[in-house]
Design an enzyme around this catalytic site. Structure first.
Site, PDB file in Angstrom:
ATOM      1  N   ARG A 171      28.585 -89.191  81.369  1.00 61.88           N
ATOM      2  CA  ARG A 171      29.685 -88.475  80.149  1.00 61.88           C
ATOM      3  C   ARG A 171      29.881 -89.070  79.093  1.00 61.88           C
ATOM      4  NH1 ARG A 171      32.765 -89.312  86.147  1.00 61.88           N
ATOM      5  NH2 ARG A 171      32.313 -87.131  86.784  1.00 61.88           N
ATOM      6  N   LYS A 212      26.486 -81.419  65.928  1.00 63.00           N
ATOM      7  CA  LYS A 212      25.912 -80.366  66.632  1.00 63.00           C
ATOM      8  C   LYS A 212      24.368 -80.746  67.532  1.00 63.00           C
ATOM      9  CE  LYS A 212      27.922 -75.707  64.735  1.00 63.00           C
ATOM     10  NZ  LYS A 212      26.956 -74.692  63.950  1.00 63.00           N
ATOM     11  N   GLU A 233      17.090 -75.296  52.702  1.00 61.25           N
ATOM     12  CA  GLU A 233      19.007 -75.738  53.637  1.00 61.25           C
ATOM     13  C   GLU A 233      19.654 -76.432  52.261  1.00 61.25           C
ATOM     14  OE1 GLU A 233      19.946 -74.358  56.650  1.00 61.25           O
ATOM     15  OE2 GLU A 233      18.069 -74.750  57.633  1.00 61.25           O
ATOM     16  N   LYS A 255      27.508 -81.087  53.364  1.00 62.84           N
ATOM     17  CA  LYS A 255      27.336 -80.943  54.975  1.00 62.84           C
ATOM     18  C   LYS A 255      29.000 -81.844  55.601  1.00 62.84           C
ATOM     19  CE  LYS A 255      26.477 -79.911  59.268  1.00 62.84           C
ATOM     20  NZ  LYS A 255      24.806 -79.858  59.793  1.00 62.84           N
ATOM     21  N   GLU A 272      33.395 -75.518  63.769  1.00 60.63           N
ATOM     22  CA  GLU A 272      32.893 -74.008  63.718  1.00 60.63           C
ATOM     23  C   GLU A 272      34.340 -72.807  64.066  1.00 60.63           C
ATOM     24  OE1 GLU A 272      28.706 -73.830  63.137  1.00 60.63           O
ATOM     25  OE2 GLU A 272      29.091 -71.163  63.288  1.00 60.63           O
ATOM     26  N   ARG A 301      33.071 -74.019  58.646  1.00 61.86           N
ATOM     27  CA  ARG A 301      30.793 -74.385  58.844  1.00 61.86           C
ATOM     28  C   ARG A 301      29.766 -73.353  59.219  1.00 61.86           C
ATOM     29  NH1 ARG A 301      29.791 -79.436  63.190  1.00 61.86           N
ATOM     30  NH2 ARG A 301      27.853 -79.010  62.564  1.00 61.86           N
ATOM     31  N   ASN A 322      25.276 -71.226  58.205  1.00 64.58           N
ATOM     32  CA  ASN A 322      24.385 -69.679  58.445  1.00 64.58           C
ATOM     33  C   ASN A 322      24.406 -69.456  57.629  1.00 64.58           C
ATOM     34  OD1 ASN A 322      25.168 -70.879  61.240  1.00 64.58           O
ATOM     35  ND2 ASN A 322      27.102 -69.690  61.353  1.00 64.58           N
ATOM     36  N   HIS A 330      21.022 -67.201  57.464  1.00 65.05           N
ATOM     37  CA  HIS A 330      20.616 -67.659  59.262  1.00 65.05           C
ATOM     38  C   HIS A 330      20.657 -66.244  60.084  1.00 65.05           C
ATOM     39  CE1 HIS A 330      20.377 -71.366  57.742  1.00 65.05           C
ATOM     40  NE2 HIS A 330      20.366 -71.888  59.237  1.00 65.05           N
ATOM     41  N   HIS A 356      17.042 -65.114  61.230  1.00 63.29           N
ATOM     42  CA  HIS A 356      16.964 -65.514  62.443  1.00 63.29           C
ATOM     43  C   HIS A 356      15.844 -64.342  63.956  1.00 63.29           C
ATOM     44  CE1 HIS A 356      20.531 -67.945  63.775  1.00 63.29           C
ATOM     45  NE2 HIS A 356      19.808 -68.914  63.711  1.00 63.29           N
ATOM     46  N   HIS A 405      11.747 -72.693  60.008  1.00 63.02           N
ATOM     47  CA  HIS A 405      13.167 -72.237  60.721  1.00 63.02           C
ATOM     48  C   HIS A 405      13.713 -72.398  59.179  1.00 63.02           C
ATOM     49  CE1 HIS A 405      16.668 -71.311  61.258  1.00 63.02           C
ATOM     50  NE2 HIS A 405      17.389 -72.851  60.428  1.00 63.02           N
TER      51      HIS A 405
HETATM   52  N1  NAD Z   1      22.352 -80.028  64.457  1.00 61.89           N
HETATM   53  C1  NAD Z   1      22.147 -79.601  63.720  1.00 61.89           C
HETATM   54  O1  NAD Z   1      23.458 -79.211  62.722  1.00 61.89           O
HETATM   55  C2  NAD Z   1      21.066 -78.483  62.848  1.00 61.89           C
HETATM   56  C3  NAD Z   1      20.425 -78.114  61.943  1.00 61.89           C
HETATM   57  C4  NAD Z   1      20.437 -76.971  61.440  1.00 61.89           C
HETATM   58  C5  NAD Z   1      18.562 -77.833  62.759  1.00 61.89           C
HETATM   59  N2  NAD Z   1      18.461 -78.344  63.612  1.00 61.89           N
HETATM   60  C6  NAD Z   1      17.747 -78.125  64.539  1.00 61.89           C
HETATM   61  O2  NAD Z   1      16.628 -78.404  63.334  1.00 61.89           O
HETATM   62  C7  NAD Z   1      15.255 -77.863  64.129  1.00 61.89           C
HETATM   63  C8  NAD Z   1      15.002 -77.972  63.314  1.00 61.89           C
HETATM   64  O3  NAD Z   1      14.438 -78.526  62.435  1.00 61.89           O
HETATM   65  P1  NAD Z   1      13.134 -79.627  61.538  1.00 61.89           P
HETATM   66  O4  NAD Z   1      12.712 -78.968  61.234  1.00 61.89           O
HETATM   67  O5  NAD Z   1      13.374 -81.702  61.332  1.00 61.89           O
HETATM   68  O6  NAD Z   1      12.016 -79.472  62.738  1.00 61.89           O
HETATM   69  P2  NAD Z   1      10.963 -80.997  64.028  1.00 61.89           P
HETATM   70  O7  NAD Z   1      12.036 -81.406  64.311  1.00 61.89           O
HETATM   71  O8  NAD Z   1      10.900 -80.073  64.734  1.00 61.89           O
HETATM   72  O9  NAD Z   1      10.179 -81.399  62.794  1.00 61.89           O
HETATM   73  C9  NAD Z   1       9.552 -80.887  61.979  1.00 61.89           C
HETATM   74  C10 NAD Z   1       8.290 -81.593  62.744  1.00 61.89           C
HETATM   75  O10 NAD Z   1       7.763 -83.211  61.457  1.00 61.89           O
HETATM   76  C11 NAD Z   1       7.441 -83.001  62.324  1.00 61.89           C
HETATM   77  N3  NAD Z   1       7.377 -84.592  61.347  1.00 61.89           N
HETATM   78  C12 NAD Z   1       9.048 -85.145  61.591  1.00 61.89           C
HETATM   79  N4  NAD Z   1       9.642 -86.028  60.785  1.00 61.89           N
HETATM   80  C13 NAD Z   1       8.105 -86.365  60.351  1.00 61.89           C
HETATM   81  C14 NAD Z   1       7.940 -87.338  58.765  1.00 61.89           C
HETATM   82  N5  NAD Z   1       8.151 -88.372  59.062  1.00 61.89           N
HETATM   83  N6  NAD Z   1       6.185 -87.292  59.070  1.00 61.89           N
HETATM   84  C15 NAD Z   1       5.513 -86.256  59.399  1.00 61.89           C
HETATM   85  N7  NAD Z   1       5.484 -85.635  60.398  1.00 61.89           N
HETATM   86  C16 NAD Z   1       6.693 -85.566  60.936  1.00 61.89           C
HETATM   87  C17 NAD Z   1       7.900 -83.461  63.419  1.00 61.89           C
HETATM   88  O11 NAD Z   1       7.181 -83.951  65.267  1.00 61.89           O
HETATM   89  C18 NAD Z   1       7.570 -81.737  63.855  1.00 61.89           C
HETATM   90  O12 NAD Z   1       6.335 -81.274  64.156  1.00 61.89           O
HETATM   91  C19 NAD Z   1      15.822 -77.144  64.975  1.00 61.89           C
HETATM   92  O13 NAD Z   1      15.453 -76.932  66.100  1.00 61.89           O
HETATM   93  C20 NAD Z   1      16.869 -76.417  64.708  1.00 61.89           C
HETATM   94  O14 NAD Z   1      17.879 -75.682  66.275  1.00 61.89           O
HETATM   95  C21 NAD Z   1      20.202 -78.422  63.641  1.00 61.89           C
END
Ligand code: NAD
Length: 349
Positions: free
Chosen positions: A112, A134, A176, A214, A224, A228, A232, A235, A239, A252
């Protein structure tokens, strides 16, 4: 008969975000580092040298958005049960947004809810995903449709990790950063126009300003219900682009970059943004090799796909439209004809 449960409570979920070389971290509890094979090869030994815990385990997941699923969550939970983690135990999310979102979600449901810390290693996760609580995973119905708001206890942003990040992933993070500046902070945008984010000191300053933006948005509207949603920006269009290209062609952040250009064109048509400002945003994105054009084959079909976005209600589409640079409006009142005319203008890009 009526029984009332009084659950009024004041919760302090505040936490610190440190942007600096990772400090030594001491825990008198069991700790699990959750990461993937790519990051562990590059940086796990460094992280382990900084963490001291009663017992330290490492859970290594497969790398990729396609593994942001129930199976990965189950393997985190399984490891915690096997090692008899209790409610005082701690998780460390060590990776990009995929690892951060899943670790946070596993922490939110294990017994939990237990604590977790974010140590983000991509630019996108340092400036965006690691802050704000999130958490979640994907399923066959869409992305991030299962999850929880669960704030980390702390976030440690060490720009050193970015030295191994592939160039395109770096660009996705820049998108971003630009998003935060265009929506909330004109001075920050002007700073970015002059900045060279390849310079580590300048990059650290940009990360700080993006995180401050942020953090202040999340502090105003954690779940949100209002402001917040401005995060987006880009986005709604992005999307659809990700959907049309089956999540394969663009990262993304790259789809969001094109989406911001589309939102800006909409703003220009609504007389909310000057063509000159729209051009400035486009140029800034292109400086970091982000895509800014996309050939829309069928505007009507593109428009229909907006309705698959979970953030759109059945009857309307919510757009984040910039009011110039540094301000925005959140509206579901953009005329369909106007949107279609914007989409048509991308038909021959
Ligand atoms: N929670 C939130 O508020 C929020 C906001 C934006 C995005 N997201 C989520 O984040 C995700 C995207 O995140 P991302 O862009 O970090 O992608 P990711 O986590 O897939 O990382 C991208 C790639 O980089 C590699 N990597 C990570 N750190 C590295 C480093 N230091 N050196 C070399 N390679 C490295 C990873 O293994 C992966 O292959 C999505 O799932 C999205 O939904 C969440």
């Amino acid at each position: 008969m009526l029984v009332n449960i009084s659950l009024k409570q004041v919760i302090d979920n505040s936490y610190d975000i440190t942007i600096d070389t990772l400090p030594k971290l001491y825990f008198d509890t069991k700790v699990a580092i959750v990461t993937n094979g790519t990051i562990s090869k590059l940086h796990l030994e460094y992280l382990k040298s900084k963490v001291s815990a009663k017992e330290l385990i490492v859970v290594t997941l497969n790398d990729g958005e396609e593994y942001k699923n129930q199976e990965s969550i189950d393997s985190i939970l399984e490891a915690l049960f096997e090692h008899r983690f209790n409610r005082k135990s701690m998780l460390i999310a060590f990776g990009g947004g995929v690892i951060g979102d899943m670790t946070g979600f596993a922490a939110s449901i294990y017994q939990r809810g237990i604590d977790f810390i974010q140590i983000p290693t991509t630019l996108l996760s340092q400036v965006d995903a690691s802050v704000g609580g999130k958490t979640g995973m994907n399923n066959k119905y869409g992305k991030n449709l299962i999850g929880a708001f669960h704030q980390p206890k702390a976030v440690y942003i060490d720009p050193y990790f970015l030295t191994t990040l592939p160039v395109r992933e770096f660009g996705a993070g820049v998108a971003e950063i630009v998003k935060m500046a265009v929506t909330f902070n004109k001075d920050f945008f002007e700073f970015l126009e002059k900045a060279d984010l390849k310079n580590p000191e300048v990059l650290q300053e940009a990360i700080k300003q993006a995180v401050q933006t942020k953090a202040s948005v999340v502090a105003q509207d954690e779940k949100e219900h209002g402001v917040r949603a401005a995060l987006n920006y880009g986005h709604t269009f992005g999307h659809v682009i990700e959907n049309e290209t089956k999540y394969k062609k663009y990262l993304h952040g790259e789809a969001v970059a094109i989406g911001m250009v589309m939102a800006n064109e909409t703003a220009v048509k609504m007389n909310l943004m000057s063509a000159d400002d729209a051009l400035k945003v486009k140029s800034l994105l292109e400086k970091y090799n982000l895509p800014t054009s996309y050939c829309i084959q069928n505007s009507q079909k593109f428009y229909e796909t907006f309705f698959l976005d979970k953030k759109s209600s059945d009857a309307s589409i919510t757009f984040i439209i910039p009011n110039g640079i540094g301000d925005f409006q959140i509206t579901d009142k953009v005329e369909k004809d106007l949107v279609i005319s914007v989409l048509d203008s991308f038909g021959d890009s």
